[in-house]
Motif scaffolding. Structure first.
Motif, PDB file in Angstrom:
ATOM      1  N   GLN A 172       7.634  10.767  -8.827  1.00 13.77           N
ATOM      2  CA  GLN A 172       7.169  11.542  -9.985  1.00 13.77           C
ATOM      3  C   GLN A 172       7.152  13.050  -9.663  1.00 13.77           C
ATOM      4  O   GLN A 172       7.505  13.888 -10.511  1.00 13.77           O
ATOM      5  CB  GLN A 172       5.773  11.046 -10.391  1.00 13.77           C
ATOM      6  CG  GLN A 172       5.772   9.627 -10.977  1.00 13.77           C
ATOM      7  CD  GLN A 172       4.376   9.139 -11.316  1.00 13.77           C
ATOM      8  OE1 GLN A 172       3.380   9.814 -11.009  1.00 13.77           O
ATOM      9  NE2 GLN A 172       4.282   7.941 -11.949  1.00 13.77           N
ATOM     10  N   ALA A 206       2.544   2.784  -4.067  1.00 16.81           N
ATOM     11  CA  ALA A 206       1.911   3.822  -4.884  1.00 16.81           C
ATOM     12  C   ALA A 206       2.296   5.208  -4.380  1.00 16.81           C
ATOM     13  O   ALA A 206       2.557   6.136  -5.144  1.00 16.81           O
ATOM     14  CB  ALA A 206       0.381   3.637  -4.856  1.00 16.81           C
ATOM     15  N   GLN A 207       2.345   5.352  -3.066  1.00 22.79           N
ATOM     16  CA  GLN A 207       2.724   6.642  -2.496  1.00 22.79           C
ATOM     17  C   GLN A 207       4.162   6.994  -2.839  1.00 22.79           C
ATOM     18  O   GLN A 207       4.505   8.146  -3.156  1.00 22.79           O
ATOM     19  CB  GLN A 207       2.541   6.628  -0.972  1.00 22.79           C
ATOM     20  CG  GLN A 207       2.803   7.972  -0.311  1.00 22.79           C
ATOM     21  CD  GLN A 207       2.545   7.916   1.183  1.00 22.79           C
ATOM     22  OE1 GLN A 207       2.119   6.840   1.698  1.00 22.79           O
ATOM     23  NE2 GLN A 207       2.768   9.037   1.848  1.00 22.79           N
ATOM     24  N   ALA A 208       5.069   6.022  -2.793  1.00 25.43           N
ATOM     25  CA  ALA A 208       6.464   6.279  -3.134  1.00 25.43           C
ATOM     26  C   ALA A 208       6.604   6.625  -4.598  1.00 25.43           C
ATOM     27  O   ALA A 208       7.413   7.507  -4.976  1.00 25.43           O
ATOM     28  CB  ALA A 208       7.319   5.051  -2.798  1.00 25.43           C
ATOM     29  N   THR A 209       5.826   5.952  -5.436  1.00 26.91           N
ATOM     30  CA  THR A 209       5.897   6.242  -6.868  1.00 26.91           C
ATOM     31  C   THR A 209       5.452   7.680  -7.133  1.00 26.91           C
ATOM     32  O   THR A 209       6.038   8.404  -7.933  1.00 26.91           O
ATOM     33  CB  THR A 209       5.048   5.259  -7.647  1.00 26.91           C
ATOM     34  OG1 THR A 209       5.503   3.933  -7.373  1.00 26.91           O
ATOM     35  CG2 THR A 209       5.131   5.526  -9.149  1.00 26.91           C
ATOM     36  N   ALA A 210       4.403   8.084  -6.451  1.00 29.95           N
ATOM     37  CA  ALA A 210       3.902   9.436  -6.624  1.00 29.95           C
ATOM     38  C   ALA A 210       4.954  10.463  -6.158  1.00 29.95           C
ATOM     39  O   ALA A 210       5.154  11.520  -6.761  1.00 29.95           O
ATOM     40  CB  ALA A 210       2.602   9.650  -5.857  1.00 29.95           C
ATOM     41  N   THR A 211       5.661  10.144  -5.106  1.00 32.81           N
ATOM     42  CA  THR A 211       6.706  11.068  -4.600  1.00 32.81           C
ATOM     43  C   THR A 211       7.834  11.212  -5.603  1.00 32.81           C
ATOM     44  O   THR A 211       8.363  12.307  -5.841  1.00 32.81           O
ATOM     45  CB  THR A 211       7.252  10.550  -3.260  1.00 32.81           C
ATOM     46  OG1 THR A 211       6.161  10.456  -2.335  1.00 32.81           O
ATOM     47  CG2 THR A 211       8.303  11.473  -2.693  1.00 32.81           C
ATOM     48  N   ASP A 219       0.818  -1.229   0.000  1.00 32.54           N
ATOM     49  CA  ASP A 219       0.000   0.000   0.000  1.00 32.54           C
ATOM     50  C   ASP A 219       0.842   1.265   0.000  1.00 32.54           C
ATOM     51  O   ASP A 219       0.352   2.346  -0.272  1.00 32.54           O
ATOM     52  CB  ASP A 219      -0.914  -0.010   1.241  1.00 32.54           C
ATOM     53  CG  ASP A 219      -0.109  -0.183   2.528  1.00 32.54           C
ATOM     54  OD1 ASP A 219       1.123  -0.396   2.428  1.00 32.54           O
ATOM     55  OD2 ASP A 219      -0.688  -0.024   3.622  1.00 32.54           O
ATOM     56  N   ASN A 220       2.137   1.112   0.277  1.00 35.63           N
ATOM     57  CA  ASN A 220       3.012   2.303   0.248  1.00 35.63           C
ATOM     58  C   ASN A 220       3.753   2.448  -1.071  1.00 35.63           C
ATOM     59  O   ASN A 220       4.474   3.429  -1.261  1.00 35.63           O
ATOM     60  CB  ASN A 220       4.050   2.242   1.377  1.00 35.63           C
ATOM     61  CG  ASN A 220       3.366   2.348   2.751  1.00 35.63           C
ATOM     62  OD1 ASN A 220       2.309   2.974   2.861  1.00 35.63           O
ATOM     63  ND2 ASN A 220       3.954   1.718   3.743  1.00 35.63           N
TER      64      ASN A 220
END
Length: 272
Positions: free
Chosen positions: A57, A50-55, A47-48
């Motif tokens: 980007q 996706a958050q790391a990928t967004a960071t 679940d983290n």
């Protein structure tokens, strides 16, 4: 654009670029997004991810924007440098024209009527006239002659007449008539030349000296630097009489004369 203002803009842009470059260097020193993603895949839960990928980007987007800002800053610096290379023309403001102060008009002196041609400056009058001054000068120098009409002059601050005589100048006060200076030369007193006595007077003096006798000749001659009459008698006696005073200065009495007792006196006179 003034040089100081252009240099200020270049300094601000340079500082801005250095800040961006420092941020980029700091970012490069950190692990790459791929490494972070791989690490996150292994260490973070699903679940983290996706958050790391967004960071990641978002970080890439910020890096792209930073590069664009760096390019814009470089372009601005190039434009500023190009402006600095252009010749700077400094235009000084034209000096304000001062109003010309006009001098007040000088009043013109009123035209004066010219003096009549016959009018002459008044000559000061003094109690003593020129003729009187001439007479006073002649009285102060007896025997002198007047050469010209006396002229009124300033003599040592005093109004006086300058009287020109044949012996010199005489200055007479024009107010009082006093003689201020008398330069008329008085000729020295001439002693009349002595006159000689006559031959008859010399003969009479010689006869009186001898007490008688017959005079045969009287001659005027110079004896021992003195002018005398030589009176000769019939007995060959000689008596010398001063030609000026008439006194007997020397006598030569021959023997047989009644005046032998005067020989000694005659010799004394001869010695003198």
């Amino acid at each position: 654009m003034k040089p100081k203002f252009a240099l200020l803009i270049a300094a601000v842009l340079t500082a801005f670029v250095l800040v961006i470059v420092a941020g980029v260097v700091r970012s490069l020193a950190q692990p790459s997004p791929v490494e972070l993603a791989a690490g996150l895949d292994n260490s973070l839960p699903n679940d983290n991810v996706a958050q790391a990928t967004a960071t990641v980007q978002a970080y890439q987007q910020q890096l792209l924007e930073a590069n664009q800002r760096i390019e814009e800053a470089n372009r601005t610096i190039d434009e500023a440098n190009a402006r600095l290379q252009e010749p700077i023309v400094v235009r000084e403001p034209a000096p304000a024209q001062q109003p010309i102060a006009q001098a007040p008009a000088q009043p013109q002196p009123a035209a004066q009527d010219p003096l009549p041609a016959t009018q002459a400056p008044a000559v000061p009058q003094y109690p003593i006239s020129a003729d009187q001054a001439g007479q006073l000068a002649l009285a102060a120098a007896p025997g002198a002659g007047l050469l010209a009409t006396p002229e009124l002059v300033n003599y040592a601050g005093t109004a006086a007449y300058e009287v020109r005589l044949d012996r010199g100048l005489v200055y007479v006060d024009a107010t009082t008539g006093a003689v201020l200076t008398n330069n008329a030369v008085v000729p020295p007193t001439q002693v009349p030349a002595p006159t000689t006595i006559s031959a008859d007077a010399a003969a009479s003096a010689a006869v009186a000296y001898l007490g008688g006798g017959t005079v045969v000749r009287v001659e005027l001659e110079e004896e021992h630097g003195a002018l005398v009459y030589e009176v000769r008698f019939a007995n060959d006696s000689r008596v010398y009489v001063d030609a000026y005073s008439g006194s007997v200065v020397y006598a030569k009495v021959e023997s047989g004369s009644s005046n032998d007792d005067k020989k000694d006196d005659d010799k004394k006179d001869d010695d003198n």
